[in-house]
Scaffold this motif. Structure first.
Motif, PDB file in Angstrom:
ATOM      1  N   HIS A 701       0.848  -1.197   0.000  1.00 21.14           N
ATOM      2  CA  HIS A 701       0.000   0.000   0.000  1.00 21.14           C
ATOM      3  C   HIS A 701       0.877   1.238   0.000  1.00 21.14           C
ATOM      4  CE1 HIS A 701       0.549   1.037   4.383  1.00 21.14           C
ATOM      5  NE2 HIS A 701       0.963  -0.220   4.351  1.00 21.14           N
ATOM      6  N   SER A 702       0.321   2.322  -0.485  1.00 25.74           N
ATOM      7  CA  SER A 702       1.083   3.567  -0.601  1.00 25.74           C
ATOM      8  C   SER A 702       0.958   4.381   0.685  1.00 25.74           C
ATOM      9  CB  SER A 702       0.551   4.401  -1.771  1.00 25.74           C
ATOM     10  OG  SER A 702       0.618   3.681  -2.985  1.00 25.74           O
ATOM     11  N   TRP A 703       2.086   4.881   1.135  1.00 22.90           N
ATOM     12  CA  TRP A 703       2.105   5.833   2.247  1.00 22.90           C
ATOM     13  C   TRP A 703       3.438   6.548   2.221  1.00 22.90           C
ATOM     14  CZ3 TRP A 703       4.848   4.680   7.200  1.00 22.90           C
ATOM     15  CH2 TRP A 703       5.633   3.530   7.122  1.00 22.90           C
ATOM     16  N   ARG A 704       3.493   7.720   2.812  1.00 22.29           N
ATOM     17  CA  ARG A 704       4.741   8.469   2.850  1.00 22.29           C
ATOM     18  C   ARG A 704       5.434   8.191   4.169  1.00 22.29           C
ATOM     19  NH1 ARG A 704       4.538  14.415   0.105  1.00 22.29           N
ATOM     20  NH2 ARG A 704       4.750  13.671  -2.028  1.00 22.29           N
ATOM     21  N   GLU A 705       6.366   7.252   4.119  1.00 25.80           N
ATOM     22  CA  GLU A 705       7.001   6.778   5.344  1.00 25.80           C
ATOM     23  C   GLU A 705       7.717   7.891   6.097  1.00 25.80           C
ATOM     24  OE1 GLU A 705      10.156   3.260   6.676  1.00 25.80           O
ATOM     25  OE2 GLU A 705       9.586   3.542   4.585  1.00 25.80           O
ATOM     26  N   GLN A 706       8.270   8.854   5.370  1.00 26.24           N
ATOM     27  CA  GLN A 706       9.028   9.923   6.013  1.00 26.24           C
ATOM     28  C   GLN A 706       8.154  11.121   6.376  1.00 26.24           C
ATOM     29  OE1 GLN A 706      12.186   9.406   6.953  1.00 26.24           O
ATOM     30  NE2 GLN A 706      11.853   7.357   6.133  1.00 26.24           N
ATOM     31  N   LYS A 707       6.828  10.997   6.192  1.00 27.55           N
ATOM     32  CA  LYS A 707       5.908  12.072   6.529  1.00 27.55           C
ATOM     33  C   LYS A 707       4.897  11.576   7.562  1.00 27.55           C
ATOM     34  CE  LYS A 707       7.527  14.998   3.417  1.00 27.55           C
ATOM     35  NZ  LYS A 707       8.173  16.285   3.785  1.00 27.55           N
ATOM     36  N   SER A 708       4.171  12.514   8.151  1.00 30.11           N
ATOM     37  CA  SER A 708       3.152  12.156   9.122  1.00 30.11           C
ATOM     38  C   SER A 708       2.053  11.341   8.465  1.00 30.11           C
ATOM     39  CB  SER A 708       2.551  13.428   9.734  1.00 30.11           C
ATOM     40  OG  SER A 708       1.419  13.115  10.521  1.00 30.11           O
ATOM     41  N   ARG A 709       1.537  10.364   9.204  1.00 33.55           N
ATOM     42  CA  ARG A 709       0.412   9.574   8.719  1.00 33.55           C
ATOM     43  C   ARG A 709      -0.911  10.115   9.257  1.00 33.55           C
ATOM     44  NH1 ARG A 709       0.676   4.152  10.584  1.00 33.55           N
ATOM     45  NH2 ARG A 709       1.968   4.828  12.309  1.00 33.55           N
ATOM     46  N   ARG A 710      -0.876  11.273   9.869  1.00 31.26           N
ATOM     47  CA  ARG A 710      -2.076  11.826  10.480  1.00 31.26           C
ATOM     48  C   ARG A 710      -3.002  12.444   9.438  1.00 31.26           C
ATOM     49  NH1 ARG A 710       0.283  14.813  15.951  1.00 31.26           N
ATOM     50  NH2 ARG A 710       1.442  13.017  16.740  1.00 31.26           N
ATOM     51  N   TRP A 711      -4.249  12.689   9.893  1.00 32.76           N
ATOM     52  CA  TRP A 711      -5.239  13.458   9.141  1.00 32.76           C
ATOM     53  C   TRP A 711      -5.434  12.929   7.723  1.00 32.76           C
ATOM     54  CZ3 TRP A 711      -6.571  14.800  13.510  1.00 32.76           C
ATOM     55  CH2 TRP A 711      -5.734  15.419  14.433  1.00 32.76           C
ATOM     56  N   GLY A 712      -5.546  11.625   7.597  1.00 32.52           N
ATOM     57  CA  GLY A 712      -5.818  10.996   6.314  1.00 32.52           C
ATOM     58  C   GLY A 712      -4.605  10.411   5.634  1.00 32.52           C
ATOM     59  N   GLY A 713      -3.412  10.696   6.134  1.00 28.76           N
ATOM     60  CA  GLY A 713      -2.202  10.200   5.500  1.00 28.76           C
ATOM     61  C   GLY A 713      -2.005   8.710   5.634  1.00 28.76           C
ATOM     62  N   ALA A 714      -2.726   8.071   6.576  1.00 29.38           N
ATOM     63  CA  ALA A 714      -2.626   6.619   6.737  1.00 29.38           C
ATOM     64  C   ALA A 714      -3.706   5.881   5.961  1.00 29.38           C
ATOM     65  CB  ALA A 714      -2.719   6.248   8.220  1.00 29.38           C
ATOM     66  N   VAL A 715      -4.623   6.611   5.332  1.00 32.05           N
ATOM     67  CA  VAL A 715      -5.711   5.996   4.569  1.00 32.05           C
ATOM     68  C   VAL A 715      -5.218   5.735   3.153  1.00 32.05           C
ATOM     69  CG1 VAL A 715      -8.068   6.286   3.729  1.00 32.05           C
ATOM     70  CG2 VAL A 715      -7.434   7.167   5.986  1.00 32.05           C
ATOM     71  N   SER A 716      -5.208   4.479   2.747  1.00 29.13           N
ATOM     72  CA  SER A 716      -4.619   4.127   1.446  1.00 29.13           C
ATOM     73  C   SER A 716      -5.329   4.817   0.294  1.00 29.13           C
ATOM     74  CB  SER A 716      -4.639   2.611   1.256  1.00 29.13           C
ATOM     75  OG  SER A 716      -5.967   2.108   1.256  1.00 29.13           O
ATOM     76  N   ALA A 717      -6.619   5.109   0.450  1.00 29.27           N
ATOM     77  CA  ALA A 717      -7.369   5.773  -0.618  1.00 29.27           C
ATOM     78  C   ALA A 717      -6.851   7.179  -0.895  1.00 29.27           C
ATOM     79  CB  ALA A 717      -8.852   5.830  -0.259  1.00 29.27           C
TER      80      ALA A 717
END
Length: 899
Positions: A701-717
């Motif tokens: 799944h896509s995510w920005r590992e070096q950025k915050s996963r908050r406020w929707g950043g952890a949602v794959s969509a």
């Protein structure tokens, strides 16, 4: 004790941890044991060794159980992780609180007078009312013994009538205990301990047995407290969360179809699945084997993830099961011979249809200003927020960041609320209602145009898939696709706010977050419109013009109506004379260095480029609708270039992808080709980054590992939409592939084996921070809500579930000691709880917004877009789907979850 009879219960308490409860009960009740036999019976019942029925059935509990429910003699949930690892999860809140109340009944009854004062007059003796929670914690430390005895292998047995290894009860060779938040504690209206504590604490025992379980054999696992569970270990019947599948389904022509195998045991590490070499796709009805494949190791557990490259991704050794070659339509499950099976899924060209329906109707369930009636949903409520509203001096969607004194006012909590409170004006009111709620809030704001764009953009991407009557809405049957109707509902609240000069508001706000205890229709707070500004007005021009363009083939008259309002808004917003730059607001605030509240004159900052993205969206759609070259000129000279230039700046890439797609895809004669090409290039580049970020991730799944996963950043969509846009712009299959893999992650192919959107699949997130969900009397959360999700183990969980501050006295919360319910090995050297990145969550309906809150723009919109992009022409919901009823707790597979 020999044959002696004792009434010294302080002595009894020291004999066994589980005897603490019965000892306390006997102390406070004055019970006397007159015969050794009677005492033995009490001990046997307490320890769980007294005979009980052979076929104990799982207890069916009410949706909102009170504290007086009788103790269930069935273990609440048993999961098979492997033939040697079982996970037992229990909720002891009812029983524990019964003991707490019995132990301090007089003290609680005395202070419950203040609880009644709070509920009736709102004005209790606050210090005495707060003492109830302190009494509760003191009682919990004294009477909740699960944290102690569940760590001891001697308190569990496994027996079997037909497995020789377990002919006699056998203790596990290893136990790992964990405490976990299962959600919000709900009390019966008359429960004496109501409002004392608001977490449901789940007690988890991971048990490793000395011999593997054998297929077809019957087993009974029993705990020292008498709870037990009988099951037949059958690898075509036993569902294990260790097998992670898309619980909804896969497209027959999906470029890749994967399921995964893996589990993490707290304090132990990854489960070893290396002995399992093959998997099977089995027909869900006949159980016939339809396909067989190899299980391959994809990723070993390492502590090389996260922003500092020092965290574990999921704590698992992740194995993959590739069944891309199997494309026969039907209903199936995955079986790992000798271990267990997955939840069911389908393979079908419309496999994502039901998920799309539920997720997109998340908007309907968040509608403000209307009733939700039973013919449309089982989650009903009355009309809310339909009274005329006043005005205030918030400008657009202001916020402290737009003021020249931002360095200090940014640190003032609830700044906007204070501006509303101190500048509220009801001399003139407006009939403005509608839009969507967000989580536990009823404000509506500029950002709510973004999910409107998601819905409209989705129609633009896949127009043949969407029809009238498809979402079972009140508007169904009007000849317009329901998807466009839902977008229109989000637009109309701002249309109602449009002034005669064309300007449009950007915020509807009150004095605070909701303080009332009931459903939204019980909210009596007054609401106020913000002053229109160029940004909020151009937002409306963009949404209304795009809607007008798409609805025109179905209803030209409606299209003309919205076009006229959009043009009027565009002309007002595009005029520099309407800038509010330099506008002054005087309010009394207490800044971080102020000893008392002080009058402050704040000056608004408005820059000419603040509305460029909205202007680009509006100009592109108005150009298509009208053919007016002036709109093309605006794109060429200012909006278009700035749209491209500033796209990658945060938060622009989360808000303004739609305008780049419009510039890259619409027929816009006269548009500078360089703008069109750069818009496409930027979107494709972002999609390529999403692929790169997903390729080496165990669950793809896509995510920005070096950025915050908050406020929707952890949602794959959130990341899949760029892949979908790139797929539509280029036609390249790789973007479709990775978008589908991101959908898999959301729908169950993730470490927790939970669908991240409520109401979808067999096991989904059980609790969300939503005012209606927590007040509607239904345990099953409102369907279609995607919370922020797997981000962190919340502070509230750490402070209330895995540990607790215990007051030394119920009359003071300042002197206290801290107890940890977990072993020291659960914490690292810094004292942080050790939970891998993609397992960190703490469900709750009131607390911990990082995990449990959601917004229509950050979570509901992107999920609807991702799922709808793969809908095939002609799909319609079935009657059972439209008439779906809430599930009870025993039907909610996600309720008893574990990290």
């Amino acid at each position: 004790m020999g044959g002696m009879v004792t009434t010294d219960w302080t002595e009894v308490k020291n004999l066994h941890p589980r005897l603490t409860a019965i000892a306390h009960f006997c102390i406070i009740s004055g019970m006397k044991i007159t015969t050794p036999a009677l005492f033995v019976c009490c001990v046997l019942v307490t320890l769980g060794t007294f005979p009980s029925p052979l076929h104990a059935e799982p207890a069916v509990k009410e949706s909102k159980p009170g504290i007086y429910a009788s103790a269930a003699k069935t273990i609440d949930k048993v999961y098979v992780y492997s033939p040697q690892w079982l996970l037992l999860i229990n909720d002891y809140m009812d029983e524990t609180e019964a003991l707490i109340y019995a132990d301090a009944k007089q003290a609680f009854d005395d202070r419950n007078k203040d609880l009644l004062d709070l509920e009736t007059t709102g004005n209790p003796n606050w210090p005495r009312y707060k003492q109830r929670a302190l009494l509760w914690k003191i009682g919990y430390e004294k009477l909740s013994t699960q944290h102690i005895w569940m760590k001891n292998p001697a308190n569990f047995t496994l027996s079997s009538p037909d497995d020789p290894n377990y002919r006699q009860p056998v203790n596990p060779e290893k136990v790992s205990y964990w405490a976990n938040s299962l959600g919000t504690r709900d009390y019966a209206p008359d429960a004496p301990l109501r409002e004392c504590f608001d977490y449901v604490i789940g007690h988890c025992a991971y048990l490793k047995w000395p011999f593997p379980l054998q297929c077809g054999k019957k087993y009974t696992v029993q705990q020292a407290d008498g709870r037990r569970y009988e099951f037949i270990f059958n690898d075509t019947r036993v569902i294990t969360p260790a097998i992670k599948v898309n619980q909804v389904g896969y497209l027959p022509d999906a470029p890749k179809k994967y399921a995964y195998l893996g589990e993490w045991i707290p304090l132990v590490g990854p489960v070893d699945y290396s002995a399992f070499r093959t998997f099977q796709i089995c027909d869900a009805t006949t159980h016939a084997v339809c396909f067989e494949g190899k299980i391959l190791l994809r990723s070993k557990d390492t502590a090389t993830w996260g922003m500092k490259k020092q965290e574990r991704y999921s704590g698992e050794d992740v194995y993959e099961m590739d069944f891309t070659a199997f494309s026969q339509s039907g209903a199936y499950y995955i079986r790992v011979p000798g271990m267990g099976r997955s939840y069911e899924f389908i393979i079908d060209k419309n496999a994502l249809g039901e998920a799309f329906y539920t997720a997109t109707r998340g908007f309907f369930h968040q509608r403000c200003g209307c009733a939700l009636e039973s013919k449309y949903t089982a989650w009903t409520r009355n009309t809310c927020h339909h009274t005329p509203i006043g005005t205030c001096k918030l400008v657009g969607n202001m916020g402290a960041w737009r003021l020249d004194d931002g360095s200090s006012v940014n640190k003032i909590k609830q700044f906007d609320f204070e501006v509303v409170r101190q500048t509220a004006d009801t001399n003139k009111t407006y009939d403005v209602w509608g839009g969507w709620h967000d989580a536990a809030d009823y404000d509506r704001r500029n950002s709510h145009h973004v999910p409107v764009w998601d819905l409209l953009l989705l129609y633009d991407l896949n127009p043949t898939a969407f029809t009238d009557g498809q979402l079972n809405l009140p508007e169904s049957g009007n000849g317009i696709p329901d998807l466009l109707d839902e977008a229109r509902y989000g637009i109309d609240v701002w249309k109602r706010s449009q002034q005669p000069d064309g300007s449009v508001s950007g915020r509807i706000e009150t004095f605070s977050h909701p303080q009332h205890k009931g459903m939204p229709d019980k909210d009596t707070d007054p609401y106020f419109l913000s002053l229109p500004d160029r940004v909020s007005t151009m937002y409306y021009a963009a949404s209304a013009s795009m809607f007008a363009r798409l609805v025109k083939p179905f209803n030209p008259a409606i299209a003309a109506e919205y076009l006229a309002t959009a043009e009027k808004a565009y002309q007002w917003a595009n005029n520099p004379a309407h800038s509010k730059d330099g506008m002054k607001i005087t309010v009394t605030l207490q800044g971080p260095t102020d000893k008392t509240p002080t009058p402050k004159t704040l000056t608004l900052i408005e820059k000419e480029g603040d509305h460029d993205f909205q202007g680009g969206m509006a100009a592109a759609n108005l150009a298509v609708l009208t053919g007016n070259k002036a709109y093309i000129s605006d794109l060429n000279t200012k909006f278009g270039a700035n749209n491209v230039r500033y796209f990658k700046s945060y938060p622009n890439y989360n808000l303004n992808y739609a305008v780049l797609y419009e510039l890259a895809s619409l027929d816009l004669p006269g548009l500078n080709p360089e703008i069109r090409e750069k818009a496409k290039t930027e979107l494709v580049a972002f999609a390529n980054e999403a692929i790169t970020n997903a390729m080496d991730v165990p669950y793809r799944h896509s995510w920005r590992e070096q950025k915050s996963r908050r406020w929707g950043g952890a949602v794959s969509a959130s990341w899949a939409r760029y892949l979908i846009l790139a797929w539509k712009l280029t036609g390249e299959e790789k973007y479709r592939l990775w978008a589908l893999l991101n959908a898999d992650f959301l729908l169950g192919c993730n470490p927790l084996s939970l669908v991240q959107t409520t109401g979808i699949g067999d096991a989904y997130i059980p609790v969300v921070q939503d005012q209606e969900t927590r007040r509607d009397g239904i345990l099953d959360p409102v369907p279609g809500i995607t919370p922020y999700g797997i981000i962190t183990t919340p502070f509230g969980v750490i402070q209330n579930v895995v540990s607790m501050n215990i007051p030394d006295s119920p009359t003071s919360d300042k002197v206290q000691h801290r107890i940890d319910f977990l072993d020291k090995a659960a914490y690292n050297a810094k004292g942080d709880l050790i939970v891998p990145l993609w397992r960190a969550i703490g469900p709750h309906g009131y607390r911990d917004p990082l995990c449990n809150e959601f917004t229509v723009q950050e979570t509901i919109g992107p999920v609807a877009l991702m799922l709808g992009a793969f809908l095939d022409k002609g799909w319609m919901p079935s009657d059972p789907l439209k008439n779906r009823q809430p599930r009870q707790r025993n039907e909610m597979n996600g309720f008893f979850w574990a990290p």
